[in-house]
Design a protein around this motif. Sequence first.
Motif, short mmCIF file in Angstrom:
data_model
loop_
_atom_site.label_atom_id
_atom_site.label_comp_id
_atom_site.label_asym_id
_atom_site.label_seq_id
_atom_site.Cartn_x
_atom_site.Cartn_y
_atom_site.Cartn_z
N TYR A 88 125.07 65.57 -5.54
CA TYR A 88 125.22 65.24 -3.95
C TYR A 88 125.18 63.98 -3.52
O TYR A 88 124.35 63.15 -4.01
N VAL A 89 125.96 63.62 -2.52
CA VAL A 89 126.08 62.29 -2.02
C VAL A 89 125.92 62.36 -0.57
O VAL A 89 126.33 63.24 0.12
N GLN A 90 124.98 61.32 0.13
CA GLN A 90 125.08 61.39 1.70
C GLN A 90 126.36 60.44 2.05
O GLN A 90 127.19 59.85 1.27
N ARG A 91 126.52 60.23 3.33
CA ARG A 91 127.50 59.51 3.68
C ARG A 91 127.87 58.08 3.33
O ARG A 91 128.90 57.59 3.07
N ASN A 92 126.50 57.52 3.44
CA ASN A 92 126.51 56.14 2.99
C ASN A 92 126.72 55.94 1.45
O ASN A 92 126.69 54.59 1.07
#
Length: 132
Positions: A88-92
Motif C-alpha cells: 500500500y502507498v500513500q499519496r506522497n
Amino acid sequence: MAVTDPIADMLTRLRNGAMARHDSVSIPVSRIKLSIAKILKQEGYIGGYELTGTGVDRQIKIALKYQERNKPMITGLKRMSKPGLRLYVQRNEIPRVYGGMGIAILSTSKGVVPSYQAWKQGLGGELLCYVW
C-alpha cells in the motif's frame, strides 16, 4: 484451473502474447481485470478489449497493439502487490515509473486508477502493478 493470483496471471498472459506477437489474448473475466484493461486502453498500451462468452465461460479478449516493425507497445509489466505481501502507498509515496514514461496502477477507494490520477485526487491505495 484455479489461479492464486489472477492479476499476475493477466499480466503474464499479456506479456507472453506480446512477446509471441499474437493479435489478441483471452483472459477470464473479473471486475478488477476489466478495470485494468480499461486503463491500458485509455493509456494506449492495448488496441481494445471486448467481453466474449456467457456465464462462467466469460472472457476478456484483449487486442494487443504494436508500433512500427512489430514492436509491442507494452515493453514491460511488473506485479507489485501480491497475495502474500500486499503493498500500500500513500499519496506522497506513489512511484513514477521510468521517470513518467510508464504508469503504476492503483486500487483506491475511488476504484482502480492510474498513478497520476490517484496523485491528482490525493488518493493512496494498493499498488497493483507497473506498466511501461
